[in-house]
Write a protein that holds these residues in place. Sequence first.
Motif, PDB file in Angstrom:
ATOM      1  N   SER A 150     -20.074  -5.654 -19.061  1.00 44.53           N
ATOM      2  CA  SER A 150     -18.790  -6.320 -19.321  1.00 44.53           C
ATOM      3  C   SER A 150     -18.136  -6.769 -18.022  1.00 44.53           C
ATOM      4  O   SER A 150     -17.576  -7.864 -17.943  1.00 44.53           O
ATOM      5  CB  SER A 150     -17.849  -5.396 -20.095  1.00 44.53           C
ATOM      6  OG  SER A 150     -18.343  -5.157 -21.391  1.00 44.53           O
ATOM      7  N   ARG A 151     -18.205  -5.926 -16.999  1.00 45.02           N
ATOM      8  CA  ARG A 151     -17.637  -6.302 -15.698  1.00 45.02           C
ATOM      9  C   ARG A 151     -18.357  -7.519 -15.114  1.00 45.02           C
ATOM     10  O   ARG A 151     -17.724  -8.428 -14.579  1.00 45.02           O
ATOM     11  CB  ARG A 151     -17.706  -5.131 -14.728  1.00 45.02           C
ATOM     12  CG  ARG A 151     -16.693  -4.063 -15.043  1.00 45.02           C
ATOM     13  CD  ARG A 151     -16.697  -2.964 -14.021  1.00 45.02           C
ATOM     14  NE  ARG A 151     -15.614  -2.039 -14.336  1.00 45.02           N
ATOM     15  CZ  ARG A 151     -15.631  -0.753 -14.063  1.00 45.02           C
ATOM     16  NH1 ARG A 151     -16.667  -0.216 -13.447  1.00 45.02           N
ATOM     17  NH2 ARG A 151     -14.608   0.007 -14.380  1.00 45.02           N
ATOM     18  N   GLU A 165      -9.211 -15.227 -24.050  1.00 47.00           N
ATOM     19  CA  GLU A 165      -9.431 -14.341 -25.196  1.00 47.00           C
ATOM     20  C   GLU A 165     -10.699 -13.514 -24.985  1.00 47.00           C
ATOM     21  O   GLU A 165     -10.710 -12.302 -25.241  1.00 47.00           O
ATOM     22  CB  GLU A 165      -9.537 -15.142 -26.492  1.00 47.00           C
ATOM     23  CG  GLU A 165      -9.685 -14.240 -27.703  1.00 47.00           C
ATOM     24  CD  GLU A 165      -9.684 -15.000 -29.019  1.00 47.00           C
ATOM     25  OE1 GLU A 165      -9.899 -14.339 -30.050  1.00 47.00           O
ATOM     26  OE2 GLU A 165      -9.491 -16.227 -29.017  1.00 47.00           O
ATOM     27  N   GLU A 166     -11.754 -14.145 -24.514  1.00 42.97           N
ATOM     28  CA  GLU A 166     -12.992 -13.410 -24.236  1.00 42.97           C
ATOM     29  C   GLU A 166     -12.755 -12.348 -23.166  1.00 42.97           C
ATOM     30  O   GLU A 166     -13.205 -11.207 -23.297  1.00 42.97           O
ATOM     31  CB  GLU A 166     -14.096 -14.374 -23.795  1.00 42.97           C
ATOM     32  CG  GLU A 166     -15.419 -13.661 -23.565  1.00 42.97           C
ATOM     33  CD  GLU A 166     -16.558 -14.607 -23.208  1.00 42.97           C
ATOM     34  OE1 GLU A 166     -17.665 -14.075 -22.964  1.00 42.97           O
ATOM     35  OE2 GLU A 166     -16.368 -15.830 -23.160  1.00 42.97           O
ATOM     36  N   ARG A 167     -12.036 -12.714 -22.113  1.00 43.40           N
ATOM     37  CA  ARG A 167     -11.714 -11.760 -21.042  1.00 43.40           C
ATOM     38  C   ARG A 167     -10.929 -10.578 -21.609  1.00 43.40           C
ATOM     39  O   ARG A 167     -11.198  -9.420 -21.274  1.00 43.40           O
ATOM     40  CB  ARG A 167     -10.934 -12.473 -19.937  1.00 43.40           C
ATOM     41  CG  ARG A 167     -10.681 -11.612 -18.721  1.00 43.40           C
ATOM     42  CD  ARG A 167     -10.034 -12.384 -17.579  1.00 43.40           C
ATOM     43  NE  ARG A 167     -11.050 -13.228 -16.944  1.00 43.40           N
ATOM     44  CZ  ARG A 167     -10.950 -14.529 -16.762  1.00 43.40           C
ATOM     45  NH1 ARG A 167      -9.874 -15.179 -17.162  1.00 43.40           N
ATOM     46  NH2 ARG A 167     -11.916 -15.210 -16.183  1.00 43.40           N
ATOM     47  N   HIS A 168      -9.964 -10.871 -22.477  1.00 44.77           N
ATOM     48  CA  HIS A 168      -9.150  -9.826 -23.105  1.00 44.77           C
ATOM     49  C   HIS A 168     -10.033  -8.857 -23.904  1.00 44.77           C
ATOM     50  O   HIS A 168      -9.885  -7.634 -23.801  1.00 44.77           O
ATOM     51  CB  HIS A 168      -8.107 -10.482 -24.017  1.00 44.77           C
ATOM     52  CG  HIS A 168      -7.306  -9.522 -24.821  1.00 44.77           C
ATOM     53  ND1 HIS A 168      -6.289  -8.767 -24.281  1.00 44.77           N
ATOM     54  CD2 HIS A 168      -7.374  -9.176 -26.137  1.00 44.77           C
ATOM     55  CE1 HIS A 168      -5.770  -8.000 -25.228  1.00 44.77           C
ATOM     56  NE2 HIS A 168      -6.408  -8.232 -26.362  1.00 44.77           N
ATOM     57  N   ASN A 171     -10.647  -4.883 -23.067  1.00 44.58           N
ATOM     58  CA  ASN A 171     -10.402  -3.851 -24.090  1.00 44.58           C
ATOM     59  C   ASN A 171     -11.645  -2.992 -24.310  1.00 44.58           C
ATOM     60  O   ASN A 171     -11.544  -1.774 -24.486  1.00 44.58           O
ATOM     61  CB  ASN A 171      -9.953  -4.480 -25.405  1.00 44.58           C
ATOM     62  CG  ASN A 171      -8.517  -4.922 -25.374  1.00 44.58           C
ATOM     63  OD1 ASN A 171      -7.749  -4.552 -24.496  1.00 44.58           O
ATOM     64  ND2 ASN A 171      -8.135  -5.751 -26.337  1.00 44.58           N
ATOM     65  N   GLY A 172     -12.808  -3.625 -24.335  1.00 43.85           N
ATOM     66  CA  GLY A 172     -14.058  -2.880 -24.492  1.00 43.85           C
ATOM     67  C   GLY A 172     -14.295  -1.922 -23.330  1.00 43.85           C
ATOM     68  O   GLY A 172     -14.712  -0.778 -23.537  1.00 43.85           O
ATOM     69  N   ILE A 173     -14.027  -2.378 -22.119  1.00 46.00           N
ATOM     70  CA  ILE A 173     -14.180  -1.511 -20.943  1.00 46.00           C
ATOM     71  C   ILE A 173     -13.237  -0.324 -21.050  1.00 46.00           C
ATOM     72  O   ILE A 173     -13.635   0.830 -20.814  1.00 46.00           O
ATOM     73  CB  ILE A 173     -13.931  -2.305 -19.645  1.00 46.00           C
ATOM     74  CG1 ILE A 173     -15.070  -3.293 -19.399  1.00 46.00           C
ATOM     75  CG2 ILE A 173     -13.766  -1.356 -18.455  1.00 46.00           C
ATOM     76  CD1 ILE A 173     -14.810  -4.273 -18.267  1.00 46.00           C
TER      77      ILE A 173
END
Length: 134
Positions: free
Chosen positions: A41-42, A62-65, A69-71
């Motif tokens: 993800s990073r 939105e994808e970055r958000h 959140n997943g991280i």
Amino acid sequence: MTKEQLLAMSADDYMNADQLEFFTQLLQAMKVDTHERIEQSRITIESLDTPSDPADVASVEEERHWLVNGIERDQRLLPQLEMALGRIGDDSFGWCEDSGEAIGLQRLLISPTTKYCIEAQERHEQIGRHQRQI
């Protein structure tokens, strides 16, 4: 040992050495997967470009958000995995911290980091809901 073999064991064998080894391997694999997801993800976040089109900017943000959140979710999971492995080490894994009763193999397969039986978990959730309402 497979999940089927684990579930086929007698209730008298609850949390025997084979079962503890199964959950140790499961939790260790979950740790590795979680670390890999965080790293991927990073890398994905770093590779996201800021487009010039405003509509594309919104999509990228939105994808970055979602990735952030997943991280964060995965980072909250890592200590839970460590605590579960610690409970295996001190022979308290699989036993409810509130009642001392068996949590159950099926529940542990679904949520191997849990430390409560279903009844205790429901009680904790009710207390949490009540405290949020205050």
